[in-house]
Every structure is written in C-alpha cells, then in structure tokens.
Design an enzyme around this catalytic site. Structure first.
Site, mmCIF file in Angstrom:
data_model
loop_
_atom_site.group_PDB
_atom_site.id
_atom_site.type_symbol
_atom_site.label_atom_id
_atom_site.label_comp_id
_atom_site.label_asym_id
_atom_site.label_seq_id
_atom_site.Cartn_x
_atom_site.Cartn_y
_atom_site.Cartn_z
ATOM 1 N N LYS A 25 41.079 44.201 45.395
ATOM 2 C CA LYS A 25 39.953 43.821 44.486
ATOM 3 C C LYS A 25 39.380 45.044 43.856
ATOM 4 O O LYS A 25 38.977 44.798 42.589
ATOM 5 C CB LYS A 25 38.752 43.271 45.215
ATOM 6 C CG LYS A 25 39.228 42.346 46.214
ATOM 7 C CD LYS A 25 39.945 41.050 45.669
ATOM 8 C CE LYS A 25 40.392 40.108 46.896
ATOM 9 N NZ LYS A 25 41.316 38.892 46.151
ATOM 10 N N GLU B 278 29.438 46.651 44.388
ATOM 11 C CA GLU B 278 29.244 46.282 43.008
ATOM 12 C C GLU B 278 27.776 45.400 43.032
ATOM 13 O O GLU B 278 27.101 45.272 44.005
ATOM 14 C CB GLU B 278 30.075 45.239 42.412
ATOM 15 C CG GLU B 278 30.222 43.963 43.333
ATOM 16 C CD GLU B 278 31.322 43.117 42.970
ATOM 17 O OE1 GLU B 278 32.277 43.534 42.455
ATOM 18 O OE2 GLU B 278 31.362 41.996 43.468
ATOM 19 N N HIS C 268 28.687 34.290 52.417
ATOM 20 C CA HIS C 268 29.442 34.397 51.327
ATOM 21 C C HIS C 268 30.908 33.718 51.542
ATOM 22 O O HIS C 268 31.825 34.031 50.896
ATOM 23 C CB HIS C 268 29.715 35.868 51.210
ATOM 24 C CG HIS C 268 28.553 36.799 51.496
ATOM 25 N ND1 HIS C 268 27.440 36.824 50.474
ATOM 26 C CD2 HIS C 268 28.168 37.515 52.461
ATOM 27 C CE1 HIS C 268 26.577 37.574 50.895
ATOM 28 N NE2 HIS C 268 26.916 37.918 51.970
ATOM 29 N N ARG D 7 47.087 33.538 45.686
ATOM 30 C CA ARG D 7 47.353 32.683 46.771
ATOM 31 C C ARG D 7 46.919 31.121 46.632
ATOM 32 O O ARG D 7 46.336 31.054 45.576
ATOM 33 C CB ARG D 7 47.001 33.050 48.292
ATOM 34 C CG ARG D 7 45.588 33.290 48.138
ATOM 35 C CD ARG D 7 45.285 33.433 49.598
ATOM 36 N NE ARG D 7 43.661 33.987 49.801
ATOM 37 C CZ ARG D 7 42.439 33.316 49.641
ATOM 38 N NH1 ARG D 7 42.797 31.925 49.366
ATOM 39 N NH2 ARG D 7 41.459 33.641 49.573
#
Length: 495
Positions: free
Chosen positions: A116, A199, A234, A292
């Site tokens: 990521k 972030e 999440h 994926r």
C-alpha cells in the site's frame, strides 16, 4: 487448460473456486489444517492434503507446505483465493520457480500494488489523486510528526494486505502509540509484514471500488463499480452495484482512472482499485489496489453476466479476455450481505461453536456462497465469515426487498450472527437513500438487538407439541424408549 488446481485457501472462497473448476472440467485439491479436517471445503474437493496445525502461520500462511502439496498432488496451478498469501509477491515467485502457475497477477504487480505504501507513491507519480499521507516511515516519532502535519483524525494501516486488518483510526496524539502497536501486531499475524503507513482519515466518505480485469496480451478493462460504504471495524459488510452515489459522468471518470492505475503496473487477471469519494464535492481519491479476487465479486458477476473465477483461470492459462470496454454493461442491481458469526451488540466480537442449524434461503435471484453447514465448527483461528448472501433484481428497490426477505429465511443456530443487524441496516432510511458513509455504523446507526424471548415463552413453546392432541398423540408404542412416559399420555396429566 490446467488439469488440476490446488486451492490455497479455505471456507466459502475455496468452495467457490472448486465450483468454477468443476464447471471447466478441472480436478481440485484442497488443503486443510487440524481445525479444518472436517470442513466443507475438504469434502467438496477431489483430493485433500493436510498441511499443519490450526495456526494460520503453520498452515494457510506456510508457502513451502502449500507448494509441496501442489507438487505432491501433481497440480498445474495454485489459486490463492483472497486473504492469506493471495497478495504475497514472494509466494507468487516461489510458485513460478517450481514451474507452477499462480492464478493471479504477476509477482511484480503484487509487489508494487499489494504494498500500500509503494503503490501510493507510484500513483502520485502517475497523476492519480491520492489521500494525503506518508508511506515510508518507521519510528513512532516520525508517525507523530506526520500525524501533526496531516491533522487528526489520521488512519494508521498495514502497508501489506487489506480487508480492514491492521488498520486503526487515531483521533488524537494520546491514541497513537496503542494504535501503532496493535496495528503492527495484527498486520504481522495476518500478512507476515508489520510495516505501516499513515494518511489523513477522511470521515463521512463513500468507499467505492472498481473491478478491473486484464489478460496477458495487454488488454485491460474495468467491470464497473461496487459501493462498499457499510463497514464495521473498517471491514465491509454490505456491498452493492451500481452505486447510488455515482452519476454516469463520475462513473466514467473513475473507471478510466481505475484502468490507468492498473496499466501503470502492467496488470493482468482480476484486481480491484479502491477509491474514497467525498459525497459533497464528488471528488475521489485513490485508496489502494487489491491484487486479487475480492470477497464481493459476486455482485459484479450478477450484473455483468461474467464468471470472474472462470476468467481468472482462463486468463492464467494464456487465453485472451474477449470483451472490449464498449461491449460491457450492467443489468439490474445486486447486493451482497456478509453473514458473520459475531455479536454486533458486543463490539462485533467473533462467536464460536458448533452450527446446530444452518438453513440457507433459496429462490429466484438469490445466491449463497457458503463454507459451512449444519454440524460445522466455527473456531477462533480464522475469520468468522460464514457465508455471503447475494441477491439480484431489476432495480435497487427490488433488490433491497429481495435481500430483506432472504435474510428472514436464513436460519443459523449455535452461534450468534449479524443477520438481525444486517436487516436493520437495510431497513434504515439512510441506506434506502444511498446516504451511508464509511463511519455511519459507528457514528450514526443506533441499533439494539431484538428482545430475547422470556423463559416462560421458551417453556411454553417446548411443550406445545404435548399440549395439543393429535392423531399421533396416543400412548407410545412398546418400541419407544419409555412407553409409559406421562408426556406421551393424552389423559390430561399435567405438572
């Protein structure tokens, strides 16, 4: 085409892949841990190989054991499913090194986009809008400095993997230390990689992802979006397509951006580009790419008419994907609900135990992808996903109503489930109006479980069979365990 494929996974996704293989005339090999020796996916496969104890590290996350099982069974390819090693570039390289086919993207694409942190750097260079943040920091002091610069709340999350694991929202500096420590532990356990990134946490956003698909001959398209904003911890629990938020213009812009993201890393096979969208400005930002198959792929299948697992296998075997972007279209509306063994009233904590009853709904426009049956054991070793309930209808209203009806028919006894919770979400005006955002469950949705039946009502229900005379309520025959039981006597005996 492959003669035999090993599925390096478990549960409903293993069974889903096995079904596709059987439709293509391909033999399947299951792998299983100690905890899964009686699991449904083991029973569905043509062959099954034991790979270790119940710990994921000793079984489903052990690349060497998985590859040995594939070689011993003379499989030609390995399908990783999702989770576990599906986004592990080292595993994909090991598979290729022993002349087996990895059913997924190249190891380079997995490394670039499965990471990521590195993928965000690459997307910034490609001009794709990204969420403000920092990707290559390690010390807690650097995290603290970055958080102050970005401004709270911030999101600390795993640099490898996805699925909401290794992810923490941090509202102030006092929460940062524990968030970093717990996110690192979870990331290491889930993905074997403890690296984190930070972030800006954009609250009240919509989470919208685009399915992309490409072959090994350079052809790449998107298969439209999925709205994934109903989340807890999440992690998505309800997904649908088309998104009620997107306009045709925004859908085209985001679809083009998704293809651009995939093209930047020479991507092929199935992948998902995830964005967050500000519902007020309709500005979108690249979040990450999952290299994926996704849990929610069935809603795309039902609206496009394409079998994504079929095409994953066919593309991995070298076939061309035959559809241009102009030839692809969506038909109707599809919704998926994830049925979990968990307690929504107690922080969504997993629930374990034996499934005493497991009755799936059936009917037109209803699909169930399940990894369990009555008698199956739900353990604490793995994700508590029991099944995915998917419906398809001509429009969104009809799809919601069909899902509500199907949930009422889904019967699970033996563990606590989120079925009542899902039903309540689907009935809420915010969901009907397409106004649910990623923080809606935790900040807006007030839910309490239905009242449990009283002891008196349970006793009355258990005795109703004996209280109502019928043609069968005669004195028990001599071959029954207790022919003189007063409960079998219709004479009017009462306690």
């Amino acid at each position: 085409m492959f003669r035999k494929i090993l599925i390096a996974n478990r549960g409903e996704i293993a069974i889903r892949i096995m079904r596709a293989c059987k439709e293509l005339g391909i033999k399947t090999v299951a792998v299983y841990s100690d905890a899964d020796k009686n699991a449904l996916h083991v029973q569905h496969a043509d062959e099954a190989i034991h790979i270790g104890d119940s710990s994921p590290k000793e079984s489903y996350l052990n690349a060497d054991k998985l590859i040995k099982a594939a070689l011993d069974s003379k499989s030609g390819a390995i399908h990783p499913g999702y989770g576990f090693l599906s986004e592990n570039a080292s595993f994909a390289l090991k598979v290729a090194s022993v002349k087996l086919t990895f059913i997924g993207p190249s190891a380079d694409s997995i490394r670039l986009m499965g990471d990521k942190a590195e993928s965000k750097v690459r997307m910034k260079q490609a001009g794709v809008p990204t969420v403000p943040g920092y990707e290559q920091i390690e010390s807690e002091r650097d995290f603290m400095k970055a958080a102050k610069e970005i401004g709270y709340p911030v999101l600390v999350k795993a640099a490898a993997g996805g699925g909401g694991k290794g992810m923490r929202v941090v509202n102030n500096e006092g929460e940062l230390h524990e968030a970093i420590e717990s996110a690192r532990r979870e990331a290491l356990n889930a993905f074997g990689d403890e690296r984190l990134l930070i972030e800006k946490y954009i609250s009240n956003a919509h989470h919208i992802e685009f399915q992309v698909f490409g072959d090994q001959h350079g052809h790449l398209v998107h298969l439209f979006e999925r709205e994934c904003s109903v989340q807890r911890r999440h992690q998505k629990i309800i997904e649908e397509t088309p998104s009620p938020l997107l306009t045709p213009e925004l859908r085209a812009q985001m679809g083009e951006a998704a293809v651009k993201v995939a093209q930047a890393v020479g991507y092929y096979n199935a992948g998902t580009v995830e964005f967050i969208v500000d519902p007020d400005t309709l500005k979108f930002y690249f979040l990450e790419m999952n290299t994926r198959l996704q849990v929610e792929h069935p809603v795309t299948e039902l609206t496009t008419g394409l079998d994504l697992v079929h095409w994953q296998i066919r593309v991995a075997a070298g076939e061309r994907f035959p559809y241009s972007q102009e030839q692809l279209a969506q038909h109707g509306h599809a919704i998926e609900c994830r049925i979990y063994a968990e307690d929504p009233a107690n922080g969504f904590l997993p629930s374990t135990g034996k499934l005493l009853q497991f009755i799936e709904p059936r009917g037109p426009g209803i699909r169930v992808d399940s990894g369990f049956a009555a008698g199956s054991e739900v353990t604490h070793f793995y994700d508590p996903l029991l099944a995915k309930l998917i419906v398809h209808a001509e429009n969104r209203e009809a799809a919601i109503q069909r899902m509500q009806a199907a949930l009422k028919e889904f019967i699970v006894h033996g563990v606590i489930t989120n079925i009542d919770f899902l039903q309540a979400v689907l009935s809420h005006p915010d969901f009907w109006n397409g106004e649910v955002t990623t923080r809606w469950v935790e900040t807006t949705f007030n839910w309490s479980p239905p009242a449990e039946p009283s002891i008196e009502s349970l006793v009355a229900a258990s005795l109703v069979d004996f209280a109502v005379p019928s043609s069968k309520s005669q004195v028990s025959s001599s071959n029954e365990p207790d022919p003189y039981s007063p409960w079998k006597n219709p004479s009017g005996f009462r306690n």
